[in-house]
Design a protein around this motif. Structure first.
Motif, mmCIF file in Angstrom:
data_model
loop_
_atom_site.group_PDB
_atom_site.id
_atom_site.type_symbol
_atom_site.label_atom_id
_atom_site.label_comp_id
_atom_site.label_asym_id
_atom_site.label_seq_id
_atom_site.Cartn_x
_atom_site.Cartn_y
_atom_site.Cartn_z
ATOM 1 N N ARG A 1 36.880 32.667 18.757
ATOM 2 C CA ARG A 1 35.923 33.196 18.062
ATOM 3 C C ARG A 1 35.708 34.726 18.138
ATOM 4 N NH1 ARG A 1 34.493 34.138 15.095
ATOM 5 N NH2 ARG A 1 32.167 33.848 14.520
ATOM 6 N N GLN A 2 36.730 35.326 17.710
ATOM 7 C CA GLN A 2 36.754 37.000 18.247
ATOM 8 C C GLN A 2 36.327 37.587 17.104
ATOM 9 O OE1 GLN A 2 40.677 38.909 18.260
ATOM 10 N NE2 GLN A 2 40.602 38.925 20.431
ATOM 11 N N GLY A 3 34.762 37.585 16.896
ATOM 12 C CA GLY A 3 34.195 38.383 15.760
ATOM 13 C C GLY A 3 35.073 37.969 14.478
ATOM 14 N N TYR A 4 35.115 38.957 13.606
ATOM 15 C CA TYR A 4 35.655 38.483 12.406
ATOM 16 C C TYR A 4 37.320 38.181 12.401
ATOM 17 C CZ TYR A 4 31.812 41.081 10.209
ATOM 18 O OH TYR A 4 30.413 41.168 9.721
ATOM 19 N N ASP A 5 37.692 37.391 11.738
ATOM 20 C CA ASP A 5 38.891 36.678 11.890
ATOM 21 C C ASP A 5 39.979 37.435 11.223
ATOM 22 O OD1 ASP A 5 41.189 35.044 12.459
ATOM 23 O OD2 ASP A 5 40.170 33.229 11.500
ATOM 24 N N LEU A 6 40.624 38.509 12.045
ATOM 25 C CA LEU A 6 41.598 39.348 11.568
ATOM 26 C C LEU A 6 42.745 38.913 11.643
ATOM 27 C CD1 LEU A 6 40.506 43.000 13.607
ATOM 28 C CD2 LEU A 6 39.712 41.967 10.937
ATOM 29 N N ARG B 1 43.683 35.927 10.707
ATOM 30 C CA ARG B 1 43.962 35.242 9.375
ATOM 31 C C ARG B 1 43.735 36.117 7.840
ATOM 32 N NH1 ARG B 1 44.351 31.015 11.629
ATOM 33 N NH2 ARG B 1 43.370 32.067 13.159
ATOM 34 N N LEU B 2 43.373 37.423 8.370
ATOM 35 C CA LEU B 2 43.188 38.483 7.206
ATOM 36 C C LEU B 2 44.434 39.031 7.198
ATOM 37 C CD1 LEU B 2 41.514 40.041 5.134
ATOM 38 C CD2 LEU B 2 41.268 41.443 7.133
ATOM 39 N N ILE C 1 38.946 46.973 2.211
ATOM 40 C CA ILE C 1 39.664 46.665 3.471
ATOM 41 C C ILE C 1 41.208 47.046 3.597
ATOM 42 C CG2 ILE C 1 40.904 44.643 4.434
ATOM 43 C CD1 ILE C 1 38.731 42.682 3.337
#
Lengths: 109, 475
Positions: B188-193, B195-196, B459
């Motif tokens: 759970r590293q903040g926003y899931d970069l 998968r982005l 983004i």
């Protein structure tokens, strides 16, 4: 005659769909520095030359590193006769080089 | 900037054997399977992350576009150097760096081909389950960037579900090397970069290493092949399978005519009694008899004909049960060539699409596709992954015929509308690339979510302020 050969290469190589399935069975691509040492590269380099491109160093390495084993033809969905394209391109190169040599010789003499 | 200078500069940065400006060679790296031709000014063959970082930093400082390539098999134009720029081909970065069974991951470089990775994992009883039809050619890096799926998608999902962490190079002044995600299964590293970036088609960052989840090979897989005169019966069989607490390993569909062409193309004289269903179910060895009997009975009850079963994957391979399904691409290309065999000077282009609809709406989708065939006059080949509703309708057309090209565009537009109207999506595993940008816009518009497209564009700007990474793609 030579122009017929050039046209044939162009027509046959144009069938390539660039899927790359031929590369999975090619014995030379693994040992080469890039995709030019695989069938997809060779077919498209042959096409490039048949359309007036130059016989560059990489083009010649690509065409002359082929073992003509024809493994690629078993994988090609477009049924391209890849070894024949390579053979024909080598013939074309020999003939074109010969013509060039004659021109140079005439100029020198 | 002048091409020769780019090659000279990069030679100094990373070594002359890692870059080429040879015109013949560049012609290979400027193409894609859709028949598009772009303009590579140089092709770079990095051998480590630092090489990538140096080239990206150089490109950033000199405003040169960069295009990442795996094996250039994208069916959406994702890897094409659309504007003049540097192609970074990852074909030399193909090592398996670590396999950890206890941690359930494998660490790889992006240029490894998926089948080669599975050869390595298979020797340890494990696998990487994402299996695009091009897995023998497709690289892990390409699959990450296109968000690839495959036959096992219904059970195992797509690349999005199997990437734990990524080493990436960012398009900034330093070519910053960063690590997104974790090595652990939970993260759970903040926003899931992570998968982005998966599915971002090389527009946000360049992937130089990937931690991928792995899973044990099934103990065994039983396989069944059947043909259904009526599509409705085939779908009822699928619903029945899925209603009995069974999640098939594969569940593949081929429309009747496509199955016939596919069988013919590989010289199989099999009686095609209807639409083809190919099911594989992973089971314990002790349960093989029970499941084989069960699926045979189920397929018969729903009107299945020509039923063949195999008690293991190996037996199915030996008896050729996968051959027809695997020949879909061959069938698609053969059918197109057959149609144009008497047309002089035809340059055939094959459009292979990847819409998905909820499986419960597959019958409507297939019927809709038949109507499109009549409306636009293209013979449509059709197969797909019935387990997850992903269909691959394809048509061939002559690129040199302007009228036909226009008609193909209209077919595609109608296909997009069909997918949207059935609560589906325009791309499930090939990506957006160049070809589906408008389709993506229409899908979001139809859902009243155009604002999301603006967010996506923002983004892109945050990651790549100078727009040097694979410009003109996705958004």
């Amino acid at each position: 005659m030579l122009e017929d050969l050039r046209e044939w290469i162009k027509e046959e190589a144009s069938k390539c769909m660039f899927c790359g399935f031929c590369e999975t069975v090619c014995p030379t691509i693994k040992f080469g520095p890039h995709r030019g040492y695989g069938p997809r590269g060779r077919v498209n380099i042959a096409l490039y030359i048949s359309e007036g491109g130059k016989y560059t160093e990489e083009a010649l390495s690509s065409l002359y590193s082929c073992l003509l084993c024809a493994a690629c033809t078993l994988k090609c969905p477009a049924n391209i006769d890849i070894p024949e394209i390579v053979r024909a391109s080598r013939v074309l190169y020999s003939e074109d080089s010969l013509k060039e040599a004659i021109v140079v010789e005439k100029k020198v003499s | 900037m002048e091409k020769d200078k780019i090659v000279r500069d990069i030679s100094k940065l990373i070594g002359k054997d890692k870059v080429s400006g040879d015109e013949a060679l560049l012609s290979i790296y400027s193409k894609d399977p859709l028949g598009n031709v772009g303009k590579a000014l140089a092709v770079v063959f990095p051998e480590e992350s630092k090489d990538v970082s140096r080239v990206v930093s150089y490109a950033y400082k000199n405003d040169i576009k960069i295009y990442a390539q795996g094996s250039s098999t994208s069916l959406a134009g994702s890897s094409l150097p659309k504007e003049p720029g540097i192609v970074i081909s990852f074909e030399r970065m193909k090592k398996v760096l670590e396999v950890s069974l206890v941690n359930s991951y494998v660490l790889v470089e992006p240029g490894i081909r998926i089948d080669d990775l599975n050869l390595e994992l298979g020797s340890k009883g494990y696998m990487f389950p994402v299996d695009p039809a091009s897995s023998s050619v497709a690289t892990v890096g390409g699959a990450i960037n296109s968000g690839a799926g495959g036959m096992r998608g219904a059970k195992y999902g797509t690349m999005r579900d199997w990437v734990l962490g990524l080493e990436i190079v960012l398009p900034d002044e330093n070519g910053t090397i960063a690590f997104a995600g974790c090595k652990t299964l939970k993260c759970r590293q903040g926003y899931d970069l992570v998968r982005l970036i998966v599915g971002s088609e090389g527009t946000l960052a360049l992937v130089t290493k990937a931690y991928l989840k792995i899973t044990p090979l099934p103990e065994t897989v039983i396989v069944a092949l059947a043909f259904f005169p009526r599509l409705e019966n085939l779908m009822e069989a699928v619903v029945d399978i899925k209603s009995q607490r069974v999640q098939p390993y594969i569940l593949e569909f081929l429309e009747k005519r496509t199955a016939e062409v596919a069988a013919k193309s590989i010289g199989r004289s099999i009686n095609i009694d209807g639409h083809m269903l190919l099911a594989g179910i992973d089971v314990n060895r002790e349960a093989v008899d029970r499941y084989v009997e069960w699926i045979e009975k189920l397929l018969k009850e729903h009107g299945g004909k020509g039923i063949q079963t195999a008690r293991s994957w190996q037996e199915a391979e030996e008896r050729g049960l996968f051959d027809i399904r695997r020949s879909l691409f061959v069938a698609q290309s053969k059918m197109a060539r057959e149609i144009y065999k008497n047309v002089n000077n035809a340059k055939i282009m094959l459009l292979i699409e990847d819409i998905a609809v909820p499986p419960s709406r597959l019958i409507e989708a297939v019927k809709g596709l038949k109507e499109l065939e009549k409306k636009h006059g293209f013979v449509t080949m059709l197969g797909g992954h019935v387990g997850d509703g992903n269909l691959h309708p394809s048509i061939g057309f002559n690129m040199l015929d302007p009228e036909e090209t226009k008609r193909a565009e209209r077919w595609f537009e109608d296909l997009v509308d069909l997918a949207i109207s059935l609560d589906g999506t325009v791309s499930s595993e090939h990506g957006i690339g160049i070809t589906k940008k408008e389709a993506l816009r229409r899908e979001l518009e139809a859902r009243g979510s155009l604002k999301l497209l603006e967010i996506m564009k923002d983004i892109k700007k945050v990651f790549d302020p100078k727009n040097i990474l694979n410009p003109g793609k996705v958004v």
